[in-house]
Design a protein around this motif. Structure first.
Motif, PDB file in Angstrom:
ATOM      1  N   ILE A 278       0.849  -1.190   0.000  1.00 14.29           N
ATOM      2  CA  ILE A 278       0.000   0.000   0.000  1.00 14.29           C
ATOM      3  C   ILE A 278       0.886   1.241   0.000  1.00 14.29           C
ATOM      4  N   GLU A 279       0.593   2.166  -0.923  1.00 15.04           N
ATOM      5  CA  GLU A 279       1.422   3.360  -1.029  1.00 15.04           C
ATOM      6  C   GLU A 279       0.568   4.547  -1.464  1.00 15.04           C
ATOM      7  N   LYS A 280       0.810   5.696  -0.857  1.00 18.83           N
ATOM      8  CA  LYS A 280       0.115   6.922  -1.243  1.00 18.83           C
ATOM      9  C   LYS A 280       0.816   7.518  -2.459  1.00 18.83           C
ATOM     10  N   THR A 281       0.021   7.935  -3.446  1.00 18.98           N
ATOM     11  CA  THR A 281       0.555   8.574  -4.652  1.00 18.98           C
ATOM     12  C   THR A 281      -0.016   9.977  -4.767  1.00 18.98           C
ATOM     13  N   ASN A 282       0.391  10.691  -5.804  1.00 22.95           N
ATOM     14  CA  ASN A 282      -0.111  12.058  -5.965  1.00 22.95           C
ATOM     15  C   ASN A 282      -1.529  12.117  -6.510  1.00 22.95           C
ATOM     16  N   ILE A 283      -2.093  10.951  -6.855  1.00 24.72           N
ATOM     17  CA  ILE A 283      -3.490  10.935  -7.311  1.00 24.72           C
ATOM     18  C   ILE A 283      -4.377  10.023  -6.455  1.00 24.72           C
TER      19      ILE A 283
ATOM     20  N   GLU B 209      -3.219  -5.384  -9.428  1.00 32.39           N
ATOM     21  CA  GLU B 209      -3.373  -4.056  -8.861  1.00 32.39           C
ATOM     22  C   GLU B 209      -4.837  -3.845  -8.517  1.00 32.39           C
ATOM     23  N   LEU B 210      -5.103  -3.428  -7.300  1.00 28.60           N
ATOM     24  CA  LEU B 210      -6.462  -3.147  -6.880  1.00 28.60           C
ATOM     25  C   LEU B 210      -6.773  -1.669  -7.069  1.00 28.60           C
ATOM     26  N   ALA B 211      -7.936  -1.382  -7.613  1.00 25.56           N
ATOM     27  CA  ALA B 211      -8.412  -0.001  -7.685  1.00 25.56           C
ATOM     28  C   ALA B 211      -9.030   0.331  -6.335  1.00 25.56           C
ATOM     29  N   VAL B 212      -8.404   1.248  -5.606  1.00 22.52           N
ATOM     30  CA  VAL B 212      -8.852   1.541  -4.245  1.00 22.52           C
ATOM     31  C   VAL B 212      -8.984   3.044  -4.035  1.00 22.52           C
ATOM     32  N   GLY B 213     -10.024   3.441  -3.314  1.00 29.63           N
ATOM     33  CA  GLY B 213     -10.174   4.821  -2.902  1.00 29.63           C
ATOM     34  C   GLY B 213     -10.527   5.771  -4.023  1.00 29.63           C
ATOM     35  N   ALA B 214     -10.662   7.032  -3.636  1.00 29.67           N
ATOM     36  CA  ALA B 214     -11.012   8.076  -4.591  1.00 29.67           C
ATOM     37  C   ALA B 214      -9.793   8.471  -5.415  1.00 29.67           C
ATOM     38  N   ILE B 215     -10.023   8.831  -6.648  1.00 32.45           N
ATOM     39  CA  ILE B 215      -8.966   9.350  -7.515  1.00 32.45           C
ATOM     40  C   ILE B 215      -8.954  10.869  -7.399  1.00 32.45           C
ATOM     41  N   MET B 216      -7.809  11.418  -7.045  1.00 35.15           N
ATOM     42  CA  MET B 216      -7.685  12.866  -6.875  1.00 35.15           C
ATOM     43  C   MET B 216      -7.030  13.473  -8.107  1.00 35.15           C
ATOM     44  N   ALA B 217      -7.225  14.753  -8.297  1.00 36.26           N
ATOM     45  CA  ALA B 217      -6.573  15.457  -9.385  1.00 36.26           C
ATOM     46  C   ALA B 217      -5.061  15.437  -9.189  1.00 36.26           C
TER      47      ALA B 217
END
Length: 310
Positions: A268-273, A298-306
Motif C-alpha cells: 500500500i502506497e500513497k501517490t499524488n493521485i 493491482e487493486l483499484a482503491v479509494g477516490a482518484i484525486m486530481a
C-alpha cells in the motif's frame, strides 16, 4: 510503502480431548464435523510452511481474520495464544474473532481475554482498557479497523452479525481516519456481501455494514469464513471498495474441495493521485507443500484525486 499480510481460518490442530460435559452442547456437532471433514485436511504442518513463507516476505503487519480454533475449548484458546506469540509482537499482528472462536455461549468473552494484546486498539492499549469492537490501530498511513461478527449460534448454524452500536462506531472511526488521510482497512470474519456464504453461514446485518461504508468510506475489506480465494466489491462514497477473502491457512493440498492454504500480501502506497495497492497471492501448489506466487494484481482503491502539478 506499507506491506500488509492477510491470513485467516487457522483452525489450529490437533483437537484436544473433550470431556463428556464439553460434548453435551453444540460442540458435539463440531467434533463430528472435525473428525469426518477436517482432521486430515487441515494440518499444522501446512500452516507452519505457509507462515514461514509469509514472514519471509517481511510484512510490516499481519491481519488475522478469525477462526483460530475449532470448538473454543479453554485448551484451544491457550494454544492459540501461544501460537499468536510465535506469529509476531501484538503491535504488529491484528486479530478479529470468528464464529469458531465464539462457538458456545461465554466463549467469546474468554477469547477476548486470552487474545487481548492482539485485539486492542491503540487508545485501549494505552489506557489498559478491555477489548472493544470495532477497534482502531494506526500504522504509518494505514488504519487497521477490527470489527467483530463473531457470536455463539445454534447447532448447524455459523452465522455472524453486526448491529447498530458497532456500525455507528465503525462509521465514526471511518470518518476520523478518512479526515486524517489514512488508507482504511476493515477486518471482519464473515463476508459482508450477499451470496458470498450460504444462508446458515451468512452475516446478519450485511445491509447495515454496506450502508455504513457507502456513507463513511473505506479502501479495503478483508475477511475469512468461506475458506475461498474470492474478490468482491461494495459501494463506497463515489468509488468501489474491494472485499477480499483468503483460503484457510491450514488447508492441505488436495485435502478436500476447498483450495489449499494461501496468504495475501498488500503493498500500500500513497501517490499524488490517491492510493496504490498491489496484491500478491502466495500459497501451497502441490502435495510437497511448495509455496509459490499464484497471482498478482493491482487493486483499484479509494477516490482518484486530481494530479498535483509541479
Amino acid at each position: 510503502m506499507f506491506r500488509l499480510a492477510h491470513i485467516s481460518d487457522i483452525h489450529l490442530s490437533p483437537l484436544p480431548a473433550l470431556t463428556l460435559r464439553e460434548l453435551i452442547s453444540k460442540r458435539i456437532t463440531g467434533y463430528i464435523n472435525w473428525r469426518s471433514n477436517r482432521k486430515g485436511s487441515m494440518t499444522g504442518g501446512t500452516l507452519d510452511v505457509l507462515v514461514d513463507d509469509m514472514k519471509a516476505q517481511s510484512p510490516d503487519h499481519i491481519a488475522v481474520t478469525g477462526d483460530l480454533v475449532n470448538l473454543a475449548l479453554d485448551e484451544e484458546l491457550e494454544t492459540a495464544q501461544r501460537w499468536l506469540k510465535t506469529l509476531g509482537d501484538p503491535a504488529n499482528v491484528s486479530v478479529v474473532p470468528g464464529n469458531h472462536d465464539a462457538y458456545v455461549p461465554g466463549a467469546l468473552k474468554k477469547t477476548r481475554r486470552y487474545w487481548q494484546p492482539w485485539m486492542l486498539g491503540d487508545a485501549q492499549a494505552s489506557a489498559n482498557n478491555p477489548v472493544e469492537f470495532p477497534y482502531l490501530r494506526v500504522r504509518g498511513d494505514v488504519a487497521l479497523i477490527g470489527v467483530s461478527s463473531a457470536r455463539a449460534t445454534a447447532p448447524f448454524m455459523a452465522t455472524g452479525d453486526i448491529r447498530e452500536r458497532q456500525a455507528r462506531k465503525l462509521g465514526e472511526i471511518l470518518d476520523e481516519t478518512g479526515r486524517s488521510g489514512l488508507f482504511r482497512v476493515i477486518m471482519i470474519h464473515h463476508p459482508p456481501v450477499r451470496g458470498a456464504a450460504p444462508s446458515h453461514k451468512r452475516l446478519l446485518g450485511i445491509g447495515l455494514f454496506q450502508r455504513t461504508v457507502r456513507q463513511h468510506g473505506g479502501e479495503l475489506v478483508l475477511h475469512g469464513h468461506t475458506h475461498l480465494a474470492t474478490r468482491y466489491e461494495i459501494d463506497g462514497p463515489g468509488w468501489k471498495i474491494p472485499v477480499i477473502c483468503v483460503p484457510s491457512a491450514s488447508q492441505s493440498f488436495g485435502g478436500n474441495h476447498k483450495p489449499p492454504a494461501a496468504f495475501n500480501l498488500f503493498s500500500i502506497e500513497k501517490t499524488n493521485i490517491g492510493w496504490s495497492c498491489h496484491m500478491l497471492e502466495r500459497g501451497v501448489v502441490d502435495d510437497q507443500m511448495t509455496i509459490r506466487t499464484i497471482r498478482e494484481q493491482e487493486l483499484a482503491v479509494g477516490a482518484i484525486m486530481a494530479p498535483v502539478e509541479n
